[in-house]
Every structure is written in C-alpha cells, then in structure tokens.
Design a protein around this motif. Structure first.
Motif, PDB file in Angstrom:
ATOM      1  N   LYS A  71      64.746  65.722  46.398  1.00 15.56           N
ATOM      2  CA  LYS A  71      63.539  66.295  47.002  1.00 15.56           C
ATOM      3  C   LYS A  71      63.516  66.110  48.512  1.00 15.56           C
ATOM      4  O   LYS A  71      62.838  66.843  49.219  1.00 15.56           O
ATOM      5  CB  LYS A  71      62.295  65.658  46.387  1.00 15.56           C
TER       6      LYS A  71
ATOM      7  N   ASN B 124      59.889  59.811  38.407  1.00 17.00           N
ATOM      8  CA  ASN B 124      58.517  59.854  37.902  1.00 17.00           C
ATOM      9  C   ASN B 124      58.328  61.106  37.046  1.00 17.00           C
ATOM     10  O   ASN B 124      59.217  61.950  36.960  1.00 17.00           O
ATOM     11  CB  ASN B 124      57.486  59.764  39.038  1.00 17.00           C
ATOM     12  N   LYS B 125      57.177  61.227  36.426  1.00 17.82           N
ATOM     13  CA  LYS B 125      56.933  62.305  35.463  1.00 17.82           C
ATOM     14  C   LYS B 125      57.045  63.692  36.081  1.00 17.82           C
ATOM     15  O   LYS B 125      57.433  64.641  35.403  1.00 17.82           O
ATOM     16  CB  LYS B 125      55.551  62.137  34.815  1.00 17.82           C
ATOM     17  N   SER B 126      56.717  63.833  37.343  1.00 17.65           N
ATOM     18  CA  SER B 126      56.779  65.148  37.983  1.00 17.65           C
ATOM     19  C   SER B 126      58.209  65.672  38.094  1.00 17.65           C
ATOM     20  O   SER B 126      58.419  66.866  38.316  1.00 17.65           O
ATOM     21  CB  SER B 126      56.129  65.103  39.367  1.00 17.65           C
ATOM     22  N   ASP B 127      59.183  64.796  37.918  1.00 18.13           N
ATOM     23  CA  ASP B 127      60.579  65.217  38.030  1.00 18.13           C
ATOM     24  C   ASP B 127      61.019  66.135  36.890  1.00 18.13           C
ATOM     25  O   ASP B 127      61.998  66.863  37.029  1.00 18.13           O
ATOM     26  CB  ASP B 127      61.504  64.002  38.131  1.00 18.13           C
TER      27      ASP B 127
ATOM     28  N   LYS C 165      59.325  68.781  35.710  1.00 18.60           N
ATOM     29  CA  LYS C 165      59.070  70.152  36.176  1.00 18.60           C
ATOM     30  C   LYS C 165      60.081  70.530  37.244  1.00 18.60           C
ATOM     31  O   LYS C 165      60.607  71.638  37.254  1.00 18.60           O
ATOM     32  CB  LYS C 165      57.646  70.296  36.711  1.00 18.60           C
ATOM     33  N   TRP C 166      60.357  69.603  38.141  1.00 19.44           N
ATOM     34  CA  TRP C 166      61.321  69.838  39.211  1.00 19.44           C
ATOM     35  C   TRP C 166      62.706  70.126  38.607  1.00 19.44           C
ATOM     36  O   TRP C 166      63.417  71.019  39.063  1.00 19.44           O
ATOM     37  CB  TRP C 166      61.347  68.599  40.106  1.00 19.44           C
TER      38      TRP C 166
ATOM     39  N   ASP D 189      62.782  73.651  37.338  1.00 17.88           N
ATOM     40  CA  ASP D 189      62.899  74.596  38.455  1.00 17.88           C
ATOM     41  C   ASP D 189      64.366  74.799  38.826  1.00 17.88           C
ATOM     42  O   ASP D 189      64.800  75.925  39.086  1.00 17.88           O
ATOM     43  CB  ASP D 189      62.112  74.107  39.671  1.00 17.88           C
TER      44      ASP D 189
END
Length: 193
Positions: free
Chosen positions: A113, A134-137, A139-140, A143
C-alpha cells in the motif's frame, strides 16, 4: 546486501532449495519489513556480477530468488543474463513498484500500500502474494486479484508479527474464497534464513 543458500519458505516454491540474492535499496518502506537493513543501498558494498554467480554455483540447487529491498530499482538484465548462462531458473520477489527488467522465469508480485505497483507488471505475475496485516487487506487483495492474469496463483500470507491474529481470518477467508491459497513463512517456523 547478502546471498545465501536455503529453502524457499513462502508462496508457490515453498520447500524448494534456493539461492537467495538480496539486493540492497528500497523506497517502499513497509513498517513491518523484516529486513529494514536492506533499505539503504549505501550501507552495502557493491558485489561483482561474476562473484554473485560464482556464489550461486557453489551450491547444487539451480533456483535463484532475487529479492530485496526492492530488487527492481535496478536493471536486472546484466545479472539475469549471467545467471541464465550458468543454468539457473530465476525467480523474483517484488512489490512491483518499478518496471520488470531482466530475464525472469517466475514473478512473485507482493504489492504494498505504501507504493503501488506499476500496471505493466500485473499481467506478468505468476504469483500474487498479499501480506495480510489487518482485515481491510482482504478487499485490497481482491482488488489486485482482479487485475492479474486468471492463471496467476493467489496467496494470502499473514504478516509475521500478527500471524496469530490474522491466520484464523485467512483460513476462514480461503474456505469462503477457494481461489486463494495460504502462504506461511515456513522458514521462520523452521528457524532457517
């Protein structure tokens, strides 16, 4: 920065004997990097290409992994030409922040990122390895999975300092999204470089 013979601990080639060539220099700057001493290229003396190849030839394995730092800040054509002439398969581990150079057999793309990969490297990746901090990874990761070739192997790997927390989430995610596989830093479990 350094070169050593060991067993690949991550991704598709886990368990294979490999000669690692770690190039110094990185401007990606991951705060969880486990080789921060590689960032400043000025701290490491230059090594002649013939010496690098001779080091690799001293061992029976014919798999080389070029890593860093960020190895693609350099033009890898001279190094890979000499390694190819000596009979090596050449893998690279890169954030993809710079264009691909050299004669590379296997591209492990591990985007960060902190410095996005250049778009032209995405279709060239045989392996996409997302470090899950972290959890947002998740979705990343999706992508980037949408931008690589359908043949690209997809891996989720827990960031080592948070593996106890992230691994259960990765296991559940892979069970729900079976196109992904789990990559573990098995070399750390085996206590080898």
């Amino acid at each position: 920065m350094e070169a050593f013979y060991t067993v690949q601990g991550e991704g598709f080639y886990t368990g294979h004997a490999a000669y690692f060539i770690r190039l110094a220099g990185c401007d990606v700057g991951c705060h969880w990097c486990d080789v921060k001493e590689s960032w400043d290229a000025e701290q490491h003396p230059l090594t002649a290409l013939d010496d690098i190849v001779a080091g690799a030839l001293a061992f029976p394995g014919r798999l080389v992994v070029i890593t860093g730092g960020e190895p693609l800040i350099y033009n890898l054509s001279p190094l890979t030409a000499k390694l190819k002439a000596a009979g090596f398969q050449i893998n690279i581990e890169t954030s993809g922040a710079y264009p691909l150079s050299g004669n590379i057999d296997w591209v492990c793309l591990s985007p960060k990122k902190f410095k996005q990969p250049v778009t032209e490297i995405l279709p060239k990746a045989q392996e996409l390895k997302i470090i899950v901090f972290n959890k947002s990874d998740f979705k990343w990761a999706e992508d980037y999975a949408a931008q690589v070739s359908p043949a690209t192997r997809l891996y989720l790997q827990p960031e080592w300092s948070r593996h106890a927390e992230m691994l259960p989430l990765i296991i559940d995610y892979v069970k729900e999204h079976p196109k992904w596989q789990i990559s573990l830093q098995t070399h750390k479990y085996m206590n080898i470089p």
